[in-house]
Structures are given as structure tokens and as C-alpha cells.
Write a protein that holds these residues in place. Structure first.
Motif, PDB file in Angstrom:
ATOM      1  N   ASP A 166       0.914  -1.200   0.085  1.00  0.00           N
ATOM      2  CA  ASP A 166      -0.121  -0.010   0.146  1.00  0.00           C
ATOM      3  C   ASP A 166       0.942   1.183  -0.112  1.00  0.00           C
ATOM      4  OD1 ASP A 166      -2.762   1.097   0.346  1.00  0.00           O
ATOM      5  OD2 ASP A 166      -1.605   2.099   2.031  1.00  0.00           O
ATOM      6  N   ALA A 167       1.935   1.351   0.759  1.00  0.00           N
ATOM      7  CA  ALA A 167       2.739   2.581   1.087  1.00  0.00           C
ATOM      8  C   ALA A 167       3.318   2.567  -0.431  1.00  0.00           C
ATOM      9  CB  ALA A 167       3.894   2.195   1.762  1.00  0.00           C
ATOM     10  N   GLN A 168       3.810   1.626  -1.342  1.00  0.00           N
ATOM     11  CA  GLN A 168       4.480   1.674  -2.382  1.00  0.00           C
ATOM     12  C   GLN A 168       3.592   2.041  -3.868  1.00  0.00           C
ATOM     13  OE1 GLN A 168       6.092  -2.295  -2.368  1.00  0.00           O
ATOM     14  NE2 GLN A 168       7.936  -1.851  -1.538  1.00  0.00           N
ATOM     15  N   ARG A 169       2.307   1.840  -3.494  1.00  0.00           N
ATOM     16  CA  ARG A 169       1.510   2.350  -4.327  1.00  0.00           C
ATOM     17  C   ARG A 169       1.610   3.917  -4.579  1.00  0.00           C
ATOM     18  NH1 ARG A 169      -3.047  -0.827  -2.328  1.00  0.00           N
ATOM     19  NH2 ARG A 169      -1.812  -2.639  -2.715  1.00  0.00           N
ATOM     20  N   GLU A 170       1.983   4.736  -3.640  1.00  0.00           N
ATOM     21  CA  GLU A 170       2.034   6.305  -3.494  1.00  0.00           C
ATOM     22  C   GLU A 170       2.981   6.406  -4.731  1.00  0.00           C
ATOM     23  OE1 GLU A 170       1.356   9.181  -1.124  1.00  0.00           O
ATOM     24  OE2 GLU A 170      -0.548   7.497  -0.993  1.00  0.00           O
ATOM     25  N   TYR A 171       4.018   5.491  -5.189  1.00  0.00           N
ATOM     26  CA  TYR A 171       5.227   6.092  -5.897  1.00  0.00           C
ATOM     27  C   TYR A 171       5.083   5.320  -7.092  1.00  0.00           C
ATOM     28  CZ  TYR A 171       6.039   7.616  -1.040  1.00  0.00           C
ATOM     29  OH  TYR A 171       6.196   8.224   0.209  1.00  0.00           O
ATOM     30  N   GLU A 172       4.101   5.505  -8.029  1.00  0.00           N
ATOM     31  CA  GLU A 172       3.979   4.476  -9.070  1.00  0.00           C
ATOM     32  C   GLU A 172       4.882   4.757 -10.188  1.00  0.00           C
ATOM     33  OE1 GLU A 172       0.435   5.278 -11.356  1.00  0.00           O
ATOM     34  OE2 GLU A 172       0.176   7.175 -10.444  1.00  0.00           O
ATOM     35  N   TYR A 173       5.833   5.946 -10.161  1.00  0.00           N
ATOM     36  CA  TYR A 173       6.594   6.035 -11.288  1.00  0.00           C
ATOM     37  C   TYR A 173       8.092   5.251 -10.822  1.00  0.00           C
ATOM     38  CZ  TYR A 173       2.981   8.689 -13.321  1.00  0.00           C
ATOM     39  OH  TYR A 173       1.926   8.991 -13.727  1.00  0.00           O
ATOM     40  N   ASP A 174       8.360   4.958  -9.483  1.00  0.00           N
ATOM     41  CA  ASP A 174       9.564   4.329  -9.441  1.00  0.00           C
ATOM     42  C   ASP A 174       9.781   3.144  -9.974  1.00  0.00           C
ATOM     43  OD1 ASP A 174       9.876   6.495  -7.556  1.00  0.00           O
ATOM     44  OD2 ASP A 174       9.481   4.954  -5.645  1.00  0.00           O
ATOM     45  N   SER A 175      10.835   2.563 -10.653  1.00  0.00           N
ATOM     46  CA  SER A 175      11.136   1.454 -11.279  1.00  0.00           C
ATOM     47  C   SER A 175      10.894   0.264 -10.250  1.00  0.00           C
ATOM     48  CB  SER A 175      12.294   1.406 -11.737  1.00  0.00           C
ATOM     49  OG  SER A 175      13.634   1.282 -10.869  1.00  0.00           O
ATOM     50  N   GLU A 176      11.119  -0.824 -10.807  1.00  0.00           N
ATOM     51  CA  GLU A 176      10.950  -2.241 -10.084  1.00  0.00           C
ATOM     52  C   GLU A 176      12.148  -2.375  -9.230  1.00  0.00           C
ATOM     53  OE1 GLU A 176       9.645  -6.337 -11.273  1.00  0.00           O
ATOM     54  OE2 GLU A 176       8.211  -5.107 -12.200  1.00  0.00           O
ATOM     55  N   ALA A 177      12.971  -2.127  -9.774  1.00  0.00           N
ATOM     56  CA  ALA A 177      14.560  -2.149  -9.144  1.00  0.00           C
ATOM     57  C   ALA A 177      14.828  -1.020  -8.053  1.00  0.00           C
ATOM     58  CB  ALA A 177      15.708  -1.884 -10.197  1.00  0.00           C
ATOM     59  N   GLN A 178      14.239   0.093  -8.153  1.00  0.00           N
ATOM     60  CA  GLN A 178      14.161   0.983  -7.068  1.00  0.00           C
ATOM     61  C   GLN A 178      13.236   0.659  -6.148  1.00  0.00           C
ATOM     62  OE1 GLN A 178      12.970   4.014  -9.883  1.00  0.00           O
ATOM     63  NE2 GLN A 178      14.981   5.091  -9.976  1.00  0.00           N
ATOM     64  N   THR A 179      12.026   0.192  -6.452  1.00  0.00           N
ATOM     65  CA  THR A 179      11.183  -0.120  -5.392  1.00  0.00           C
ATOM     66  C   THR A 179      11.731  -1.283  -4.479  1.00  0.00           C
ATOM     67  OG1 THR A 179       9.409   0.489  -6.636  1.00  0.00           O
ATOM     68  CG2 THR A 179       8.859  -0.968  -4.903  1.00  0.00           C
ATOM     69  N   ALA A 180      12.627  -2.202  -5.101  1.00  0.00           N
ATOM     70  CA  ALA A 180      12.873  -3.267  -4.490  1.00  0.00           C
ATOM     71  C   ALA A 180      14.378  -2.650  -3.404  1.00  0.00           C
ATOM     72  CB  ALA A 180      13.661  -4.471  -5.257  1.00  0.00           C
ATOM     73  N   ASP A 181      15.126  -1.889  -4.078  1.00  0.00           N
ATOM     74  CA  ASP A 181      16.096  -1.323  -3.344  1.00  0.00           C
ATOM     75  C   ASP A 181      15.601  -0.636  -2.146  1.00  0.00           C
ATOM     76  OD1 ASP A 181      18.138  -2.372  -5.001  1.00  0.00           O
ATOM     77  OD2 ASP A 181      18.361  -0.525  -6.057  1.00  0.00           O
ATOM     78  N   ILE A 182      14.692   0.113  -2.238  1.00  0.00           N
ATOM     79  CA  ILE A 182      14.168   1.002  -1.206  1.00  0.00           C
ATOM     80  C   ILE A 182      13.339   0.189  -0.037  1.00  0.00           C
ATOM     81  CG2 ILE A 182      12.383   2.806  -0.440  1.00  0.00           C
ATOM     82  CD1 ILE A 182      12.629   3.828  -3.341  1.00  0.00           C
ATOM     83  N   ALA A 183      12.844  -0.974  -0.545  1.00  0.00           N
ATOM     84  CA  ALA A 183      12.104  -1.774   0.503  1.00  0.00           C
ATOM     85  C   ALA A 183      13.222  -2.481   1.258  1.00  0.00           C
ATOM     86  CB  ALA A 183      11.320  -2.733  -0.129  1.00  0.00           C
ATOM     87  N   GLU A 184      14.219  -2.798   0.329  1.00  0.00           N
ATOM     88  CA  GLU A 184      15.467  -3.485   1.269  1.00  0.00           C
ATOM     89  C   GLU A 184      16.140  -2.587   2.316  1.00  0.00           C
ATOM     90  OE1 GLU A 184      16.890  -6.727   1.092  1.00  0.00           O
ATOM     91  OE2 GLU A 184      18.310  -6.114   2.409  1.00  0.00           O
TER      92      GLU A 184
END
Ligand SMILES: [Zn+2]
Length: 276
Positions: free
Chosen positions: A202-220
Motif C-alpha cells: 500500500d505504501a509503495q502504491r504512492e510512488y507508481e513511477y519508481d522502477s521495480e528495481a528502485q522499489t526493491a532497493d528502497i524496501a531493502e
């Protein structure tokens, strides 16, 4: 196995409570509150993980006690009922019903209750088995008619192994609320992980323009701090706004670092100039 070695009196008290039929309900099975008493409940669709853990642990323990020393489940199938009924308040209520007395328990001659007394009017006379209240009637008649009688003998039907185990579990839970710590904490951890994943998506849905790799890096990057949310709320619950805040901070830090890396990177052509 829970072992309390309860005395007869304690088991009788628990039996009486378990067999007490609620006045406001319909029952789908004749055995309920006649031979089988209710020992534990679980509001299945509720969030109470402790109730869930205790219920399922108890069910296992009681069934094992019934089948102890056997290879089949014939006894536990007959002695233990994992009942489920619609309930106006909690949606669905699971109840463990356990057969209280062994099959050979004798019932009162004058009603259907389990007998409590063996009485006999005269020597070598026929023995009768009576419940407490019919024994009172018998006493009264014996006295009124001046009949000779042998002293009444208390009759003690055998409890099933399943019921003894159930009684021990009920008693254990009065002293300490958790039957199996590791089962409970496993369930709590699983629930937390699934709640956290949901909150994170749900939190990630806010940033729909982040790439998949970026999203994974941020979650990490947020992973450790998110893990610290464990245990802050009962039943593995997770505060979504806390997850959103941690993710946002991790994301800000991630892009700040990325920007710095770009700013400090040598501009194309610059190296060539230096080298010249
Ligand atoms: Zn009776």
C-alpha cells in the motif's frame, strides 16, 4: 502433553460445567451436552491469535490423549468433536466437545443422567443405579415405608482419557494463558509478516513511477526498521501509517544518495580535459 493429575472432585466440577447446556441455542448433534461437554471455544473469524493457537493446540492434545497407544483414530473420532456453528455475534464459533464418561458408564434408572449411586433395598436385593436427585427420592421412600436397605454406595463412572486431558488443559489455562508458546509466537510472526507485506504494498502504491528495481532497493533499505515494528501491537497487527513513514524516509534517503552520486560523478569530457 499437559499433565496436572487432577483429582476426581476437580474433574467432576469441570464435567458439570462442560455439560451445562446453554439455554439459548439449538444443537445440531444429539451428543452435545448429553454425552459430550463443551471445553473450549474459538471465534474463528476474529483476530485473536492466542485463542486460535490455544484452540488448535488443545484439539491436538485431546485427540492424542484419546488415541494414545493406538494406530487408528477411532476413539478420538468418537470422543472429540471439533464443532462449528454460526453465531450471531462472532460469525462462526468453533467449539471442542469431549465425551466426558466412558461408553460403559451406567445411567440413572429413572432418568437419563449418569448415575451417582448404587442402592439396594434389602440383602441380595437388586441393585439400582440412580442419579443424585433420584437417590433422594429413593431415600425418602425407603424411610417413609420403613424399608430395610443396604447403605448406598457411591458410583463413580470412569472419565475418558480425552476428557481428563481436556480438564487438565482447562486448568492449565486458568493458571497461564498460553498453552504452547512456540506455536503462538510462530502464528504471531506469520500474521505480522503478512500484515506488513500488505501495508508495504500500500505504501509503495504512492510512488507508481519508481522502477521495480528502485522499489526493491528502497524496501531493502527499509527492511530492518520495518522489522522493529514487530510486537508493537497485539495479534501481529501493523500500523499502516508507521510503515508508510518508514518507507517514505527510506525512499528519500535512497534518492538523495542517488542524486549525490550523480553530482559527484565526473562530467563527461572533464577527465579528458584533465588528461590533456
Ligand atoms: Zn435420575
Amino acid at each position: 502433553m499437559i499433565s496436572y493429575a487432577l483429582d476426581r472432585e476437580s474433574l467432576e466440577e469441570i464435567a458439570e460445567a462442560a455439560l451445562e447446556r446453554p439455554s439459548d441455542a439449538m444443537f445440531y448433534d444429539d451428543r452435545l451436552f448429553t454425552t459430550h461437554g463443551a471445553v473450549l471455544h474459538w471465534a474463528e473469524r476474529g483476530d485473536n491469535l492466542l485463542e486460535e493457537s490455544n484452540y488448535l493446540t488443545a484439539l491436538d492434545l485431546i485427540r492424542s490423549a484419546a488415541d494414545d497407544g493406538r494406530t487408528d483414530t477411532e476413539v478420538s473420532d468418537a470422543h472429540v468433536i471439533d464443532g462449528s456453528a454460526g453465531h450471531w455475534l462472532v460469525g462462526s464459533l468453533r467449539t471442542i466437545y469431549v465425551q466426558v464418561y466412558e461408553d460403559d458408564a451406567i445411567r440413572c434408572r429413572d432418568c437419563d443422567e449418569i448415575a451417582a449411586w448404587a442402592v439396594s433395598r434389602k440383602k441380595h436385593g437388586r441393585r439400582r443405579f440412580l442419579c443424585d436427585s433420584h437417590k433422594d427420592t429413593w431415600d425418602w421412600e425407603t424411610e417413609r415405608h420403613g424399608l430395610r436397605a443396604l447403605p448406598p454406595i457411591e458410583y463413580r463412572p470412569r472419565f475418558t482419557a480425552a476428557f481428563k486431558q481436556a480438564g487438565e488443559i482447562v486448568t492449565a489455562l486458568e493458571g497461564y494463558p498460553i498453552l504452547d508458546e512456540s506455536d503462538y509466537s510462530e502464528r504471531e510472526h506469520e500474521r505480522f509478516e503478512s500484515n506488513l507485506n500488505e501495508a508495504l504494498s500500500d505504501a509503495q502504491r504512492e510512488y507508481e513511477y519508481d522502477s521495480e528495481a528502485q522499489t526493491a532497493d528502497i524496501a531493502e533499505r527499509a527492511h530492518e526498521e520495518l522489522g522493529e515494528l514487530y510486537g508493537q501491537h497485539a495479534d501481529g497487527a501493523v500500523a499502516w501509517d508507521a510503515v508508510a513513514a518508514i518507507y517514505r524516509d527510506a525512499r528519500n534517503a535512497y534518492f538523495a544518495e542517488l542524486a549525490n552520486a550523480h553530482l559527484n560523478a565526473p562530467i563527461a569530457g572533464q577527465l579528458a580535459l584533465i588528461a590533456a
